[in-house]
Scaffold this active site. Structure first.
Site, PDB file in Angstrom:
ATOM      1  N   VAL A  60       0.808  -1.219   0.000  1.00 43.80           N
ATOM      2  CA  VAL A  60       0.000   0.000   0.000  1.00 43.80           C
ATOM      3  C   VAL A  60       0.840   1.268   0.000  1.00 43.80           C
ATOM      4  O   VAL A  60       0.326   2.346  -0.317  1.00 43.80           O
ATOM      5  CB  VAL A  60      -0.959  -0.013   1.218  1.00 43.80           C
ATOM      6  CG1 VAL A  60      -0.207   0.260   2.506  1.00 43.80           C
ATOM      7  CG2 VAL A  60      -2.096   0.979   1.031  1.00 43.80           C
ATOM      8  N   TYR A  61       2.110   1.201   0.324  1.00 47.37           N
ATOM      9  CA  TYR A  61       2.921   2.413   0.401  1.00 47.37           C
ATOM     10  C   TYR A  61       3.035   3.073  -0.967  1.00 47.37           C
ATOM     11  O   TYR A  61       3.557   2.488  -1.922  1.00 47.37           O
ATOM     12  CB  TYR A  61       4.322   2.109   0.932  1.00 47.37           C
ATOM     13  CG  TYR A  61       4.384   1.653   2.374  1.00 47.37           C
ATOM     14  CD1 TYR A  61       3.312   1.830   3.245  1.00 47.37           C
ATOM     15  CD2 TYR A  61       5.524   1.045   2.878  1.00 47.37           C
ATOM     16  CE1 TYR A  61       3.370   1.409   4.563  1.00 47.37           C
ATOM     17  CE2 TYR A  61       5.600   0.622   4.203  1.00 47.37           C
ATOM     18  CZ  TYR A  61       4.518   0.802   5.034  1.00 47.37           C
ATOM     19  OH  TYR A  61       4.584   0.378   6.339  1.00 47.37           O
ATOM     20  N   SER A  62       2.548   4.294  -1.027  1.00 49.82           N
ATOM     21  CA  SER A  62       2.588   5.084  -2.270  1.00 49.82           C
ATOM     22  C   SER A  62       2.038   4.297  -3.456  1.00 49.82           C
ATOM     23  O   SER A  62       2.591   4.316  -4.558  1.00 49.82           O
ATOM     24  CB  SER A  62       4.013   5.573  -2.555  1.00 49.82           C
ATOM     25  OG  SER A  62       4.458   6.434  -1.534  1.00 49.82           O
ATOM     26  N   GLY A  64       1.983   1.222  -4.261  1.00 48.19           N
ATOM     27  CA  GLY A  64       2.854   0.218  -4.876  1.00 48.19           C
ATOM     28  C   GLY A  64       4.177   0.742  -5.370  1.00 48.19           C
ATOM     29  O   GLY A  64       5.079  -0.059  -5.669  1.00 48.19           O
ATOM     30  N   LYS A  88       4.114  -6.308   2.990  1.00 47.03           N
ATOM     31  CA  LYS A  88       2.886  -6.550   3.759  1.00 47.03           C
ATOM     32  C   LYS A  88       1.654  -6.624   2.850  1.00 47.03           C
ATOM     33  O   LYS A  88       1.676  -6.147   1.709  1.00 47.03           O
ATOM     34  CB  LYS A  88       2.674  -5.439   4.781  1.00 47.03           C
ATOM     35  CG  LYS A  88       3.874  -5.110   5.646  1.00 47.03           C
ATOM     36  CD  LYS A  88       3.525  -4.056   6.674  1.00 47.03           C
ATOM     37  CE  LYS A  88       4.772  -3.410   7.256  1.00 47.03           C
ATOM     38  NZ  LYS A  88       5.447  -2.505   6.317  1.00 47.03           N
TER      39      LYS A  88
END
Length: 322
Positions: A60-62, A64, A88
């Site tokens: 989910v960070y940025s 992908g 994650k």
């Protein structure tokens, strides 16, 4: 750099884990303060040169792009078998049904997407980003076991949840002979110590490695109370994690750092590293000195008096981070 086993496994990890939420395209996802690829790569290289072998990101960070940036940098700067790569699954990656959560469909789909973005055929540590109350724990644990047996994942980890939820998932795995979690990535620092009540004793008893996120309380432990940064000004989630009364702890960090002649970050991290339950704090680094301070904290041994001064002002907090 120091190295330690992850929980009761035989896996060696660096005592500092580089948290890679900082790296990603600012116009993707919800973090406007992230660093693009050009700015990220020198910091990832610096971490490797300092002996960091443990890297943590998430799908989910940025949106992908963190996985993409980290994956390319590690392929260019390191040998795959020399690093421990963690990501994650859980958070929403697309709208509509099955775009989030820990169902079998979501896990199998999102793992393949993460492997594609990271440019690798396996993840060393695959972590559930939170507990999913809408999916039976047996479905989640069996799906995770299957990806381990398929060779796509080496070890499993979990993140912030209640201790009873973690125990329930571990029990389901043990009952069916499935792969258990070897690590817990939880919210733990000088400003938030509620994990000491149940989760940390559970991890110690079960031989589970502990990987605290936000070890510097999103930077609050490194600067005067009330200071506003580009990140804190837009970090709604971080703004809900701490209390006004926490300023007394920040002041204690400042006094000890001044007496030692070191940056405050080193003192706050040294306290966390002194906890017997902690394996490796997940440290974000947006500037070179952030990495320098993290590595230097490994050599800073606080006295019993200093530890007491840091811990004394703490008061109970509402549960935050789950």
């Amino acid at each position: 750099m120091q190295y330690v086993k992850l929980g009761s496994t035989g896996l060696d990890v660096s005592r500092i884990c580089l948290g890679c939420m900082t790296y990603g395209l600012p116009d993707r996802g919800v973090h406007e303060w992230t660093l693009d690829e050009e700015a990220s790569r020198p910091l990832i290289r610096q971490a490797l040169e300092a002996g960091v072998t443990f890297f943590d990101t998430a799908n989910v960070y940025s949106d992908g792009t963190s996985e993409e940036i980290v994956g390319r940098a590690l392929r260019d700067f390191a040998r795959r078998d020399e690093i421990v790569l963690a990501t994650k699954v859980h958070s929403r990656m697309r709208t509509g049904p099955n775009g989030a959560g820990l169902s079998r469909k979501a896990i199998l789909s999102e793992l393949d997407n993460s492997l594609r973005r990271l440019g690798t055929d396996h993840v060393d540590l695959y972590q559930i980003h939170r507990f999913d109350p809408h999916t039976p724990v047996e479905e989640t644990m069996e799906a995770l076991h299957d990806v381990v047996k398929a060779g796509k994942v080496r070890y499993l980890g979990a993140s912030s949840m209640y201790a009873w939820q973690f125990a329930k998932m571990q029990h389901a795995a043990e009952l069916h002979g499935w792969t258990r979690f070897v690590s817990m990535q939880n919210h733990y620092n000088l400003l938030y110590r509620e994990e000491e009540r149940e989760m940390l004793p559970l991890c110690a008893d079960q031989g589970v490695g502990v990987l605290p996120w936000s070890p510097l309380a999103r930077g609050r432990l490194t600067r005067d109370w009330g200071t506003v940064t580009e990140r804190s000004a837009t970090d709604d989630f971080g703004g809900r994690l701490y209390l006004d009364g926490d300023h007394a702890i920040v002041a204690a960090v400042s006094r000890i750092a001044a007496g030692r002649g070191v940056p405050r970050a080193r003192v706050a991290l040294a306290w966390l590293l002194s906890r017997s339950t902690v394996t490796a704090p997940i440290v974000g680094a947006a500037k070179p000195h952030h990495l320098d301070d993290a590595v230097a904290a490994l050599e800073l041994e606080l006295s019993e008096k200093e530890l007491a001064e840091l811990e004394q002002p703490y008061s109970p907090h509402p549960i935050a981070g789950h």
